[in-house]
Design a protein around this motif. Structure first.
Motif, PDB file in Angstrom:
ATOM      1  N   MET A  49       0.752  -0.781   0.156  1.00 25.64           N
ATOM      2  CA  MET A  49      -0.014  -0.056   0.245  1.00 25.64           C
ATOM      3  C   MET A  49       1.277   1.042   0.096  1.00 25.64           C
ATOM      4  O   MET A  49       0.462   2.341  -0.596  1.00 25.64           O
ATOM      5  N   SER A  50       1.828   1.238   0.488  1.00 27.12           N
ATOM      6  CA  SER A  50       2.494   2.282   1.017  1.00 27.12           C
ATOM      7  C   SER A  50       3.709   2.673  -0.458  1.00 27.12           C
ATOM      8  O   SER A  50       3.707   3.628  -0.918  1.00 27.12           O
ATOM      9  N   ALA A  51       3.892   1.441  -1.641  1.00 27.33           N
ATOM     10  CA  ALA A  51       4.517   1.735  -3.137  1.00 27.33           C
ATOM     11  C   ALA A  51       3.619   2.381  -3.811  1.00 27.33           C
ATOM     12  O   ALA A  51       3.897   3.313  -3.973  1.00 27.33           O
ATOM     13  N   GLY A  52       2.207   1.399  -3.688  1.00 26.96           N
ATOM     14  CA  GLY A  52       1.127   2.114  -4.399  1.00 26.96           C
ATOM     15  C   GLY A  52       0.700   3.715  -3.903  1.00 26.96           C
ATOM     16  O   GLY A  52       0.647   4.908  -4.865  1.00 26.96           O
ATOM     17  N   GLU A  53       0.891   4.011  -2.258  1.00 25.03           N
ATOM     18  CA  GLU A  53       0.463   5.264  -1.928  1.00 25.03           C
ATOM     19  C   GLU A  53       1.736   6.710  -3.062  1.00 25.03           C
ATOM     20  O   GLU A  53       1.716   7.627  -3.259  1.00 25.03           O
ATOM     21  N   TYR A  55       3.384   5.788  -5.282  1.00 20.71           N
ATOM     22  CA  TYR A  55       3.234   6.066  -6.939  1.00 20.71           C
ATOM     23  C   TYR A  55       2.400   7.394  -6.945  1.00 20.71           C
ATOM     24  O   TYR A  55       2.194   7.599  -8.106  1.00 20.71           O
ATOM     25  N   GLN A  56       1.037   6.794  -6.623  1.00 22.70           N
ATOM     26  CA  GLN A  56       0.406   7.448  -6.585  1.00 22.70           C
ATOM     27  C   GLN A  56       0.405   9.405  -6.331  1.00 22.70           C
ATOM     28  O   GLN A  56       0.483  10.077  -7.359  1.00 22.70           O
ATOM     29  N   GLU A  57       1.646   9.495  -5.231  1.00 26.43           N
ATOM     30  CA  GLU A  57       2.303  10.772  -5.507  1.00 26.43           C
ATOM     31  C   GLU A  57       3.295  11.558  -6.726  1.00 26.43           C
ATOM     32  O   GLU A  57       2.939  12.553  -7.124  1.00 26.43           O
ATOM     33  N   LEU A  58       3.752  10.562  -7.018  1.00 25.88           N
ATOM     34  CA  LEU A  58       4.799  10.688  -7.902  1.00 25.88           C
ATOM     35  C   LEU A  58       3.677  10.737  -9.319  1.00 25.88           C
ATOM     36  O   LEU A  58       3.966  11.719 -10.322  1.00 25.88           O
ATOM     37  N   HIS A  59       2.889  10.174  -9.424  1.00 25.05           N
ATOM     38  CA  HIS A  59       1.885   9.963 -10.552  1.00 25.05           C
ATOM     39  C   HIS A  59       1.193  11.701 -10.885  1.00 25.05           C
ATOM     40  O   HIS A  59       1.461  11.895 -12.039  1.00 25.05           O
ATOM     41  N   THR A  60       0.526  11.392  -9.844  1.00 28.38           N
ATOM     42  CA  THR A  60      -0.238  13.281  -9.821  1.00 28.38           C
ATOM     43  C   THR A  60       0.315  13.847  -9.064  1.00 28.38           C
ATOM     44  O   THR A  60      -0.832  15.137  -9.310  1.00 28.38           O
ATOM     45  N   GLY A  61       1.123  13.920  -8.581  1.00 28.39           N
ATOM     46  CA  GLY A  61       1.466  15.805  -8.216  1.00 28.39           C
ATOM     47  C   GLY A  61       1.045  15.611  -6.696  1.00 28.39           C
ATOM     48  O   GLY A  61       1.799  17.240  -6.264  1.00 28.39           O
ATOM     49  N   ARG A  63       0.010  15.570  -2.814  1.00 26.85           N
ATOM     50  CA  ARG A  63       0.190  14.823  -1.524  1.00 26.85           C
ATOM     51  C   ARG A  63      -0.264  13.832  -0.812  1.00 26.85           C
ATOM     52  O   ARG A  63      -1.260  13.272  -1.872  1.00 26.85           O
ATOM     53  N   GLY A  64       0.691  12.267  -0.817  1.00 23.04           N
ATOM     54  CA  GLY A  64      -0.363  11.114   0.358  1.00 23.04           C
ATOM     55  C   GLY A  64      -1.250  11.479   1.266  1.00 23.04           C
ATOM     56  O   GLY A  64      -1.254  12.452   1.688  1.00 23.04           O
ATOM     57  N   LEU A  65      -1.749  10.150   1.966  1.00 21.14           N
ATOM     58  CA  LEU A  65      -2.980  10.274   3.048  1.00 21.14           C
ATOM     59  C   LEU A  65      -1.977  10.686   4.805  1.00 21.14           C
ATOM     60  O   LEU A  65      -2.228  11.727   4.638  1.00 21.14           O
TER      61      LEU A  65
END
Length: 94
Positions: A49-53, A55-61, A63-65
């Protein structure tokens, strides 16, 4: 004659080995996790889940949860320190 390795096998074998390593890692973390179903899920699947978050941070720019929660807590703590303990409003009415 020896059969030649197909190019497709050269691609899928490393992918299968990588997937197997991830599954083994999740199973080992599940076994070593503290008791309790929620705790086991969180402990076993946390790195994925951390890796997915990330990835999402890097992809969307965005902040993560976890970063958002940390920032919100710090903001609440700083506003609480500025306001005091609430005695100022009681003293203002005197």
């Amino acid at each position: 004659m020896a059969p030649e390795a197909s190019p497709l096998a050269l691609i899928w074998v490393p992918i299968a080995v990588f997937a197997l390593a991830i599954v083994v890692g999740v199973v080992v973390r599940w076994i070593r996790a503290p008791r309790g179903a929620r705790s086991r899920f969180r402990h076993a699947l946390g790195p994925i889940m951390s890796a997915g978050e990330t990835y999402q941070e890097l992809h969307t720019g965005q902040r993560g949860l976890q970063d958002s929660i940390i920032e919100a807590v710090q903001e609440q703590e700083s506003h609480g320190a500025e306001r005091g303990t609430g005695d100022a409003t009681r003293d203002a009415g005197r």
